[in-house]
Design a protein around this motif. Structure first.
Motif, PDB file in Angstrom:
ATOM      1  N   GLY A  87       0.803  -1.219   0.000  1.00  0.00           N
ATOM      2  CA  GLY A  87       0.000   0.000   0.000  1.00  0.00           C
ATOM      3  C   GLY A  87       0.835   1.268   0.000  1.00  0.00           C
ATOM      4  O   GLY A  87       1.894   1.324  -0.615  1.00  0.00           O
ATOM      5  N   TRP A  88       0.348   2.286   0.737  1.00  0.00           N
ATOM      6  CA  TRP A  88       0.963   3.608   0.756  1.00  0.00           C
ATOM      7  C   TRP A  88       1.049   4.149   2.176  1.00  0.00           C
ATOM      8  O   TRP A  88       0.166   3.895   2.988  1.00  0.00           O
ATOM      9  CB  TRP A  88       0.125   4.586  -0.070  1.00  0.00           C
ATOM     10  CG  TRP A  88       0.062   4.230  -1.516  1.00  0.00           C
ATOM     11  CD1 TRP A  88      -0.869   3.461  -2.133  1.00  0.00           C
ATOM     12  CD2 TRP A  88       0.992   4.629  -2.519  1.00  0.00           C
ATOM     13  NE1 TRP A  88      -0.589   3.356  -3.470  1.00  0.00           N
ATOM     14  CE2 TRP A  88       0.561   4.066  -3.737  1.00  0.00           C
ATOM     15  CE3 TRP A  88       2.150   5.406  -2.513  1.00  0.00           C
ATOM     16  CZ2 TRP A  88       1.231   4.249  -4.931  1.00  0.00           C
ATOM     17  CZ3 TRP A  88       2.817   5.591  -3.709  1.00  0.00           C
ATOM     18  CH2 TRP A  88       2.359   5.018  -4.897  1.00  0.00           C
ATOM     19  N   MET A  89       2.080   4.903   2.441  1.00  0.00           N
ATOM     20  CA  MET A  89       2.197   5.682   3.664  1.00  0.00           C
ATOM     21  C   MET A  89       1.898   7.125   3.262  1.00  0.00           C
ATOM     22  O   MET A  89       2.579   7.693   2.416  1.00  0.00           O
ATOM     23  CB  MET A  89       3.612   5.572   4.246  1.00  0.00           C
ATOM     24  CG  MET A  89       3.787   6.352   5.530  1.00  0.00           C
ATOM     25  SD  MET A  89       5.401   6.095   6.317  1.00  0.00           S
ATOM     26  CE  MET A  89       6.521   6.744   5.084  1.00  0.00           C
ATOM     27  N   VAL A  90       0.845   7.709   3.843  1.00  0.00           N
ATOM     28  CA  VAL A  90       0.376   9.045   3.462  1.00  0.00           C
ATOM     29  C   VAL A  90       0.562   9.981   4.652  1.00  0.00           C
ATOM     30  O   VAL A  90       0.184   9.645   5.779  1.00  0.00           O
ATOM     31  CB  VAL A  90      -1.101   9.014   3.026  1.00  0.00           C
ATOM     32  CG1 VAL A  90      -1.580  10.402   2.628  1.00  0.00           C
ATOM     33  CG2 VAL A  90      -1.302   8.026   1.871  1.00  0.00           C
ATOM     34  N   PHE A  91       1.119  11.155   4.381  1.00  0.00           N
ATOM     35  CA  PHE A  91       1.409  12.105   5.457  1.00  0.00           C
ATOM     36  C   PHE A  91       1.538  13.509   4.890  1.00  0.00           C
ATOM     37  O   PHE A  91       1.702  13.691   3.690  1.00  0.00           O
ATOM     38  CB  PHE A  91       2.702  11.723   6.179  1.00  0.00           C
ATOM     39  CG  PHE A  91       3.888  11.640   5.259  1.00  0.00           C
ATOM     40  CD1 PHE A  91       4.752  12.715   5.117  1.00  0.00           C
ATOM     41  CD2 PHE A  91       4.135  10.495   4.511  1.00  0.00           C
ATOM     42  CE1 PHE A  91       5.840  12.651   4.252  1.00  0.00           C
ATOM     43  CE2 PHE A  91       5.216  10.423   3.643  1.00  0.00           C
ATOM     44  CZ  PHE A  91       6.064  11.510   3.518  1.00  0.00           C
ATOM     45  N   ALA A  92       1.464  14.483   5.777  1.00  0.00           N
ATOM     46  CA  ALA A  92       1.735  15.874   5.407  1.00  0.00           C
ATOM     47  C   ALA A  92       3.167  16.155   5.829  1.00  0.00           C
ATOM     48  O   ALA A  92       3.498  16.053   7.020  1.00  0.00           O
ATOM     49  CB  ALA A  92       0.771  16.824   6.108  1.00  0.00           C
ATOM     50  N   PRO A  93       4.045  16.469   4.892  1.00  0.00           N
ATOM     51  CA  PRO A  93       5.445  16.708   5.248  1.00  0.00           C
ATOM     52  C   PRO A  93       5.589  17.948   6.134  1.00  0.00           C
ATOM     53  O   PRO A  93       4.779  18.860   6.086  1.00  0.00           O
ATOM     54  CB  PRO A  93       6.144  16.923   3.906  1.00  0.00           C
ATOM     55  CG  PRO A  93       5.106  16.911   2.863  1.00  0.00           C
ATOM     56  CD  PRO A  93       3.783  16.617   3.477  1.00  0.00           C
ATOM     57  N   VAL A  94       6.628  17.927   6.942  1.00  0.00           N
ATOM     58  CA  VAL A  94       6.920  19.086   7.788  1.00  0.00           C
ATOM     59  C   VAL A  94       7.840  20.032   7.026  1.00  0.00           C
ATOM     60  O   VAL A  94       8.521  19.636   6.080  1.00  0.00           O
ATOM     61  CB  VAL A  94       7.572  18.662   9.129  1.00  0.00           C
ATOM     62  CG1 VAL A  94       6.615  17.813   9.934  1.00  0.00           C
ATOM     63  CG2 VAL A  94       8.872  17.926   8.893  1.00  0.00           C
ATOM     64  N   ALA A  95       7.853  21.263   7.457  1.00  0.00           N
ATOM     65  CA  ALA A  95       8.716  22.265   6.827  1.00  0.00           C
ATOM     66  C   ALA A  95      10.185  21.920   7.091  1.00  0.00           C
ATOM     67  O   ALA A  95      10.509  21.320   8.123  1.00  0.00           O
ATOM     68  CB  ALA A  95       8.393  23.650   7.389  1.00  0.00           C
ATOM     69  N   PRO A  96      11.078  22.297   6.190  1.00  0.00           N
ATOM     70  CA  PRO A  96      12.506  22.035   6.400  1.00  0.00           C
ATOM     71  C   PRO A  96      12.966  22.602   7.742  1.00  0.00           C
ATOM     72  O   PRO A  96      12.632  23.721   8.110  1.00  0.00           O
ATOM     73  CB  PRO A  96      13.190  22.761   5.229  1.00  0.00           C
ATOM     74  CG  PRO A  96      12.130  22.851   4.176  1.00  0.00           C
ATOM     75  CD  PRO A  96      10.830  22.987   4.921  1.00  0.00           C
TER      76      PRO A  96
END
Length: 142
Positions: A87-96
């Motif tokens: 499947g997939w791992m779905v997330f909202a990335p964090v800012a650098p």
């Protein structure tokens, strides 16, 4: 020869897909792929076709917005999906330069089942059970 080895390995692990079958028996050569794949389904050696990346993201976005959770620090429009086994791992990335502890991570299986985890649980710890649950769900359907 590699396609045959992949076919056998996929059948042994009950993860065979239509694409794996057609790599060995091309439809253009006149093989009845529908009947063959049906027999493999009945034999319990198939897995659902991989879920498209966009579909995985489209399952998580509405889940978040409909759940009523505060998503102000979790931009749903920026969701990203990384392919994992099953499947997939779905997330909202964090800012650098930002560190996020306990941030929501979603796993969406190829059969469309959505599971919630967090960045506090390493994917290497979460994924073995995620894969086991996916395989158990799909074996029980056959």
């Amino acid at each position: 020869m590699a396609a045959i080895e992949t076919f056998v390995a996929a059948a042994e692990s009950a993860t065979l897909t239509r694409a794996t079958l057609t790599a060995v028996f091309p439809e253009a050569d006149g093989f009845d792929i529908d009947s063959a794949f049906h027999q493999l389904v009945l034999g319990g050696v198939t897995a659902p076709a991989p879920l498209p990346e966009r579909r995985a993201i489209d399952l998580v976005g509405p889940y978040l917005t409909e759940s009523g959770e505060d998503t102000s620090g979790y931009p749903v429009d920026d969701l990203r999906a990384d392919r994992v086994d099953g499947g997939w791992m779905v997330f909202a990335p964090v800012a650098p330069g930002e560190i996020a502890i306990g941030r929501a991570i979603f796993y969406v299986a190829d059969d469309g089942v959505l599971e919630r985890s967090s960045s506090s649980v390493a994917p290497s710890q979460y994924l073995p059970e995620f894969r086991r649950r996916f395989r158990n769900r799909n074996r029980s359907l056959l």
